[in-house]
Design a protein around this motif. Structure first.
Motif, PDB file in Angstrom:
ATOM      1  N   ARG A   1       0.704  -1.179   0.191  1.00  0.00           N
ATOM      2  CA  ARG A   1       0.072   0.005  -0.115  1.00  0.00           C
ATOM      3  C   ARG A   1       0.806   1.183  -0.101  1.00  0.00           C
ATOM      4  O   ARG A   1       1.463   1.500   0.883  1.00  0.00           O
ATOM      5  CB  ARG A   1      -0.866  -0.109   1.204  1.00  0.00           C
ATOM      6  CG  ARG A   1      -1.882  -1.375   1.061  1.00  0.00           C
ATOM      7  CD  ARG A   1      -3.201  -0.918   2.008  1.00  0.00           C
ATOM      8  NE  ARG A   1      -3.988  -2.140   1.939  1.00  0.00           N
ATOM      9  CZ  ARG A   1      -4.118  -3.260   1.836  1.00  0.00           C
ATOM     10  NH1 ARG A   1      -2.797  -4.008   1.869  1.00  0.00           N
ATOM     11  NH2 ARG A   1      -5.009  -4.172   1.708  1.00  0.00           N
ATOM     12  N   ASP A   2       0.732   2.116  -0.934  1.00  0.00           N
ATOM     13  CA  ASP A   2       1.639   3.182  -1.153  1.00  0.00           C
ATOM     14  C   ASP A   2       1.208   4.348  -0.045  1.00  0.00           C
ATOM     15  O   ASP A   2       2.089   5.239   0.019  1.00  0.00           O
ATOM     16  CB  ASP A   2       1.728   3.638  -2.749  1.00  0.00           C
ATOM     17  CG  ASP A   2       0.215   4.215  -3.095  1.00  0.00           C
ATOM     18  OD1 ASP A   2      -0.703   3.839  -2.399  1.00  0.00           O
ATOM     19  OD2 ASP A   2       0.387   4.958  -3.975  1.00  0.00           O
ATOM     20  N   TRP A   3      -0.001   4.080   0.340  1.00  0.00           N
ATOM     21  CA  TRP A   3      -0.520   5.310   1.377  1.00  0.00           C
ATOM     22  C   TRP A   3      -0.014   4.919   2.729  1.00  0.00           C
ATOM     23  O   TRP A   3      -0.493   5.708   3.658  1.00  0.00           O
ATOM     24  CB  TRP A   3      -1.818   5.488   1.384  1.00  0.00           C
ATOM     25  CG  TRP A   3      -2.692   4.096   1.418  1.00  0.00           C
ATOM     26  CD1 TRP A   3      -3.085   3.231   0.538  1.00  0.00           C
ATOM     27  CD2 TRP A   3      -3.111   3.391   2.442  1.00  0.00           C
ATOM     28  NE1 TRP A   3      -3.718   2.108   0.926  1.00  0.00           N
ATOM     29  CE2 TRP A   3      -3.799   2.360   2.159  1.00  0.00           C
ATOM     30  CE3 TRP A   3      -2.905   3.627   4.127  1.00  0.00           C
ATOM     31  CZ2 TRP A   3      -4.198   1.458   3.147  1.00  0.00           C
ATOM     32  CZ3 TRP A   3      -3.189   2.880   4.653  1.00  0.00           C
ATOM     33  CH2 TRP A   3      -4.003   1.622   4.429  1.00  0.00           C
ATOM     34  N   LEU A   4       0.670   3.948   3.075  1.00  0.00           N
ATOM     35  CA  LEU A   4       1.073   3.357   4.415  1.00  0.00           C
ATOM     36  C   LEU A   4       2.488   3.373   4.694  1.00  0.00           C
ATOM     37  O   LEU A   4       3.289   2.684   3.918  1.00  0.00           O
ATOM     38  CB  LEU A   4       0.617   2.164   4.616  1.00  0.00           C
ATOM     39  CG  LEU A   4       0.686   1.609   6.103  1.00  0.00           C
ATOM     40  CD1 LEU A   4       0.441   2.336   7.200  1.00  0.00           C
ATOM     41  CD2 LEU A   4       0.042   0.190   6.242  1.00  0.00           C
ATOM     42  N   THR A   5       3.105   3.947   5.289  1.00  0.00           N
ATOM     43  CA  THR A   5       4.511   3.985   5.746  1.00  0.00           C
ATOM     44  C   THR A   5       4.814   3.718   7.585  1.00  0.00           C
ATOM     45  O   THR A   5       4.009   4.488   7.974  1.00  0.00           O
ATOM     46  CB  THR A   5       5.143   5.245   5.341  1.00  0.00           C
ATOM     47  OG1 THR A   5       4.875   5.554   4.093  1.00  0.00           O
ATOM     48  CG2 THR A   5       6.629   5.106   5.804  1.00  0.00           C
ATOM     49  N   ILE A   6       5.477   2.605   7.582  1.00  0.00           N
ATOM     50  CA  ILE A   6       5.667   2.176   9.104  1.00  0.00           C
ATOM     51  C   ILE A   6       7.116   2.579   9.196  1.00  0.00           C
ATOM     52  O   ILE A   6       7.924   1.979   8.709  1.00  0.00           O
ATOM     53  CB  ILE A   6       5.434   1.012   9.248  1.00  0.00           C
ATOM     54  CG1 ILE A   6       3.924   0.665   9.059  1.00  0.00           C
ATOM     55  CG2 ILE A   6       5.553   0.348  10.678  1.00  0.00           C
ATOM     56  CD1 ILE A   6       3.272  -0.766   9.008  1.00  0.00           C
TER      57      ILE A   6
END
Length: 117
Positions: free
Chosen positions: A44-49
Motif C-alpha cells: 500500500r503506497d499510502w502506508l509507511t511504517i
C-alpha cells in the motif's frame, strides 16, 4: 489483544475515513513486526511504517527514571508479593519526585527542552 489482521483492518478503515497517507511510528511489539503486516505495508503506497529502535533511552526520559529505580530501590530485593513490589516502586518514585535534579538529569539526556507555560 489485537492481531496483525486487526491492525490491518484498523489502518484500512482509518485510510478510508481520512482519505490520505498514513505514517506510523511503532515500537517493536511482535504483532507490529508480523510478516503479514509488513506485506500489507509494502503493498500500500499510502502506508509507511517506521520502527523505533529496540531500546532507545535517549528518546525517552522515562527510561532514565526506570534506570534510577532499578539501580536504587529495586536492586537486590526479593519481593514477597506483588503488593510489596508496587509499594517499593511507589516509594522510589516518591523520592525521585522530590529530587528535581534527578528528573532534570533524565530530561537532559534526551535533549528535550521543557518550557513552562
Amino acid at each position: 489483544t489485537f492481531s496483525w489482521r486487526d491492525y490491518r483492518d484498523l489502518l484500512v478503515a482509518a485510510h478510508q475515513q481520512l482519505g490520505g497517507p498514513i505514517e506510523l511510528v511503532w515500537d517493536n511489539l511482535n504483532v507490529h513486526k508480523a510478516a503479514g503486516l509488513r506485506e500489507v505495508a509494502a503493498s500500500r503506497d499510502w502506508l509507511t511504517i517506521y520502527y523505533l529502535p529496540p531500546y532507545a533511552p535517549d528518546l525517552n526520559p522515562v527510561e532514565g527514571i526506570w534506570s534510577l529505580l532499578r539501580r536504587g530501590w529495586l536492586s537486590n530485593v526479593a519481593f514477597s508479593t506483588p503488593e510489596h513490589l508496587v509499594q517499593t516502586i511507589r516509594r522510589g518514585l516518591r523520592h525521585i519526585q522530590y529530587r528535581s535534579d534527578l528528573i532534570d538529569g533524565c530530561l537532559a539526556e534526551t535533549g528535550l527542552n521543557i518550557r513552562p507555560t
